[in-house]
Design a protein around this motif. Structure first.
Motif, PDB file in Angstrom:
ATOM      1  N   THR A  12       0.860  -1.187   0.000  1.00  0.00           N
ATOM      2  CA  THR A  12       0.000   0.000   0.000  1.00  0.00           C
ATOM      3  C   THR A  12       0.891   1.231   0.000  1.00  0.00           C
ATOM      4  O   THR A  12       1.976   1.224   0.563  1.00  0.00           O
ATOM      5  CB  THR A  12      -0.878   0.015   1.255  1.00  0.00           C
ATOM      6  N   LEU A  13       0.399   2.299  -0.624  1.00  0.00           N
ATOM      7  CA  LEU A  13       1.219   3.496  -0.754  1.00  0.00           C
ATOM      8  C   LEU A  13       1.557   4.081   0.607  1.00  0.00           C
ATOM      9  O   LEU A  13       0.693   4.274   1.454  1.00  0.00           O
ATOM     10  CB  LEU A  13       0.425   4.520  -1.577  1.00  0.00           C
ATOM     11  N   ASN A  14       2.831   4.355   0.808  1.00  0.00           N
ATOM     12  CA  ASN A  14       3.303   5.045   2.009  1.00  0.00           C
ATOM     13  C   ASN A  14       2.871   4.402   3.325  1.00  0.00           C
ATOM     14  O   ASN A  14       2.559   5.086   4.284  1.00  0.00           O
ATOM     15  CB  ASN A  14       2.831   6.511   1.990  1.00  0.00           C
ATOM     16  N   SER A  15       2.829   3.086   3.341  1.00  0.00           N
ATOM     17  CA  SER A  15       2.511   2.457   4.622  1.00  0.00           C
ATOM     18  C   SER A  15       3.309   1.173   4.763  1.00  0.00           C
ATOM     19  O   SER A  15       3.843   0.645   3.788  1.00  0.00           O
ATOM     20  CB  SER A  15       1.020   2.170   4.737  1.00  0.00           C
ATOM     21  N   ALA A  16       3.417   0.697   6.000  1.00  0.00           N
ATOM     22  CA  ALA A  16       4.168  -0.527   6.277  1.00  0.00           C
ATOM     23  C   ALA A  16       3.479  -1.268   7.405  1.00  0.00           C
ATOM     24  O   ALA A  16       2.773  -0.666   8.217  1.00  0.00           O
ATOM     25  CB  ALA A  16       5.608  -0.174   6.671  1.00  0.00           C
ATOM     26  N   LYS A  40       6.857   9.547  12.653  1.00  0.00           N
ATOM     27  CA  LYS A  40       7.115   8.881  11.380  1.00  0.00           C
ATOM     28  C   LYS A  40       6.293   9.543  10.293  1.00  0.00           C
ATOM     29  O   LYS A  40       5.271  10.151  10.565  1.00  0.00           O
ATOM     30  CB  LYS A  40       6.751   7.397  11.465  1.00  0.00           C
ATOM     31  N   ASN A  41       6.747   9.389   9.058  1.00  0.00           N
ATOM     32  CA  ASN A  41       6.027  10.031   7.972  1.00  0.00           C
ATOM     33  C   ASN A  41       5.346   9.013   7.065  1.00  0.00           C
ATOM     34  O   ASN A  41       5.125   9.275   5.889  1.00  0.00           O
ATOM     35  CB  ASN A  41       6.982  10.926   7.173  1.00  0.00           C
ATOM     36  N   PHE A  42       5.039   7.847   7.618  1.00  0.00           N
ATOM     37  CA  PHE A  42       4.271   6.891   6.826  1.00  0.00           C
ATOM     38  C   PHE A  42       3.266   6.205   7.748  1.00  0.00           C
ATOM     39  O   PHE A  42       3.403   6.241   8.967  1.00  0.00           O
ATOM     40  CB  PHE A  42       5.188   5.861   6.147  1.00  0.00           C
ATOM     41  N   LYS A  43       2.292   5.589   7.153  1.00  0.00           N
ATOM     42  CA  LYS A  43       1.259   4.942   7.961  1.00  0.00           C
ATOM     43  C   LYS A  43       1.790   3.577   8.406  1.00  0.00           C
ATOM     44  O   LYS A  43       2.408   2.858   7.610  1.00  0.00           O
ATOM     45  CB  LYS A  43      -0.004   4.760   7.109  1.00  0.00           C
ATOM     46  N   ASP A  66       5.672  -6.541   6.373  1.00  0.00           N
ATOM     47  CA  ASP A  66       7.020  -6.200   5.937  1.00  0.00           C
ATOM     48  C   ASP A  66       8.094  -6.687   6.888  1.00  0.00           C
ATOM     49  O   ASP A  66       9.211  -6.973   6.477  1.00  0.00           O
ATOM     50  CB  ASP A  66       7.140  -4.677   5.797  1.00  0.00           C
ATOM     51  N   GLN A 153      11.109   0.616   7.877  1.00  0.00           N
ATOM     52  CA  GLN A 153      11.177   1.496   6.712  1.00  0.00           C
ATOM     53  C   GLN A 153      11.983   0.847   5.605  1.00  0.00           C
ATOM     54  O   GLN A 153      11.624   0.897   4.430  1.00  0.00           O
ATOM     55  CB  GLN A 153      11.880   2.801   7.093  1.00  0.00           C
ATOM     56  N   HIS A 158      11.008   1.789   1.739  1.00  0.00           N
ATOM     57  CA  HIS A 158      10.870   3.247   1.718  1.00  0.00           C
ATOM     58  C   HIS A 158      12.193   3.957   1.595  1.00  0.00           C
ATOM     59  O   HIS A 158      12.256   5.167   1.400  1.00  0.00           O
ATOM     60  CB  HIS A 158      10.169   3.720   3.002  1.00  0.00           C
TER      61      HIS A 158
END
Lengths: 177, 298
Positions: A12-16, A40-43, A66, A153, A158
């Motif tokens: 998924t975009l910008n998430s982990a 953090k800058n991701f979900k 991940d 990350q 990322h």
């Protein structure tokens, strides 16, 4: 019961997503909260489980995992046995840097029921980093959360130019070759 | 494969010692042991201490040490009391050697310290009654002995039986005189499991008491102890099937032995003993508690 596979779902975009596996649920909760508190800058999705395999019913709504962190308490042999049993339910591709072992409880040597060698052998056998952390202590919990976040990350892709495969090179001690 | 056999490493730090009672099934021990002389060591509760190497301790001066220690003990006991001059508290301390309690020839000879006190009643011609005993020993401390410098005597294990006040007095005298340090020795669950396995394997001639393991359950507000008692013959039968080479014990064998006991318990009570902490082991040969108390019965 399904095997957890690292690459069978689209990211998924910008998430982990990270999965914490261990017998001590309260410790998992605390660590999860510490991870969520970090900037953090991701979900981030944190999944917790006491053992693998994960139930098949919810597989379709589960995101791609991940990083899997196995939590072993040195004071409880049961936690080690649980992790060893869970490891056999994993896809081999996970062991390319997407697995790590969190060892807690080493601080009180007189309460340890697990030998150090057993844990080191586990790390060597599965080519995964072994992180010693006293999750009972607030400071170390925060530090561990930061490390896991960093690893997550990288495992989620990322970081351009850095892949999870690099973790194995970090584990080589200077004594070997 | 890791092997550890017949161990009594009196290593003060950094590794934790693995202990074994003096009279176990390894034949090398029995050669120089006079059963009569060490019979008094049995059936007593001993508290364990770890001692750093002692500086300028000489076996030839034991009488002198006895005299000095007697005076010291008497002085300490009289502290704070208004005592008439010439009143003899009747405390006598003797230091002697205990032969036969050695693992290998390089080990130092064990030293016994006993405090005997005479009865205060004038008309009773009582003999001195031993009120406190302590003994130093070092067994199979080969690795440590190699690195110990010249003037040091390595008697790294100290066992005390009797009043805590005497232990403290004797301990402080030794610490002052020989510049060593005493610290309480605790036994980890790993070492207790080793003891359970080793002692179960020993042959016992006399009556066999049940083998009992006590576990402490963590993470609950009130402390809860689970006691697991096994018939000695059954335990020995299980150990015999696990142990491959007689006289040798490996970590895998100890793990297998304990896992069998845990799974048996789980089958009946659905409790994972492996999630608890082993705190006490007691067999017909000896018993040990994690706080550092042992008792040898045979």
């Amino acid at each position: 019961m399904s095997l957890v596979r690292p690459f069978d779902k689209l990211p998924t975009l910008n998430s982990a997503a990270i999965l914490l596996v261990g017998t001590d649920e309260s410790q998992q909760q605390q660590l999860a909260e510490a991870i969520l508190k970090e900037k953090k800058n991701f979900k981030i999705n944190i999944h917790v489980a006491t053992s693998l395999p994960l139930p098949a019913e919810r597989d379709h709504i589960r995101p791609r995992i991940d990083l899997i962190a196995f939590m072993i308490n040195m004071q409880s042999k049961h936690s080690l046995r649980n992790v060893e049993a869970s490891l056999s339910h994993m896809d081999a591709n996970f062991f390319l840097g997407k697995v790590c072992f969190l060892i807690t409880g080493v601080g009180r040597m007189n309460h340890c029921s697990v030998e150090m060698n057993a844990v080191r052998k586990l790390g060597n056998l599965y080519c995964s980093p072994v992180l010693f952390c006293e999750l009972d202590s607030e400071g170390i919990r925060v530090a561990t959360a930061q490390r896991l976040l960093r690893m997550l990350q990288i495992c989620a892709g990322h970081m351009p130019g850095v892949s999870a495969l690099f973790f194995s090179s970090l584990m080589k001690s200077s004594i070997d070759e | 494969m890791e092997k550890r056999s017949s161990l009594f490493h009196g290593l003060p730090f950094p590794t934790t010692p693995v202990l074994e009672p003096p009279s176990c099934c390894y034949s090398g021990w029995r050669e120089n042991v006079d059963p009569q002389k060490i019979a008094f060591l049995l059936r007593k509760q001993w508290t364990l201490y770890s001692v750093t190497p002692m500086y300028k301790f000489s076996y030839g001066n034991l009488k002198e040490y006895s005299r000095l220690l007697s005076a010291f003990v008497a002085a300490e006991k009289q502290k704070g009391l208004a005592v008439e001059v010439g009143n003899d508290l009747g405390i006598k301390v003797t230091l002697s050697t205990l032969l036969g309690l050695k693992g290998t020839d390089q080990d130092q000879v064990a030293v016994l310290v006993q405090i005997a006190s005479r009865s205060q009643l004038p008309f009773e011609n009582a003999e001195n009654k031993v009120v406190w005993s302590g003994w130093f020993c070092c067994i199979s401390g080969d690795d440590l002995l190699e690195s110990v410098p010249e003037d040091f005597t390595c008697l790294s294990l100290f066992l005390a039986n009797g009043a805590e006040s005497y232990t403290a007095i004797v301990g402080s005298w030794f610490q002052k005189t020989f510049d060593c340090y005493f610290s309480r020795l605790t036994i980890s669950p790993l070492n207790l499991a080793w003891m359970a396995a080793m002692w179960t394997g020993c042959k016992v001639d006399s009556h066999m008491a049940a083998t009992e393991l006590v576990f402490s359950v963590p993470c609950i507000p009130q402390s809860l102890d689970i006691s697991y008692a096994i018939h000695s013959e059954d335990a020995k039968a299980l150990w015999d099937t696990v142990q491959k080479t007689p006289g040798e014990v490996t970590q895998e064998e100890v793990n297998l032995f304990m896992d069998c006991l845990y799974s048996h318990f789980h089958r009946h009570f659905k409790i994972h003993l492996s999630a608890t902490r082993l705190v006490k082991v007691s067999t017909s040969i000896a018993s040990a508690h994690c706080d550092g108390n042992i008792k040898v019965l045979d």
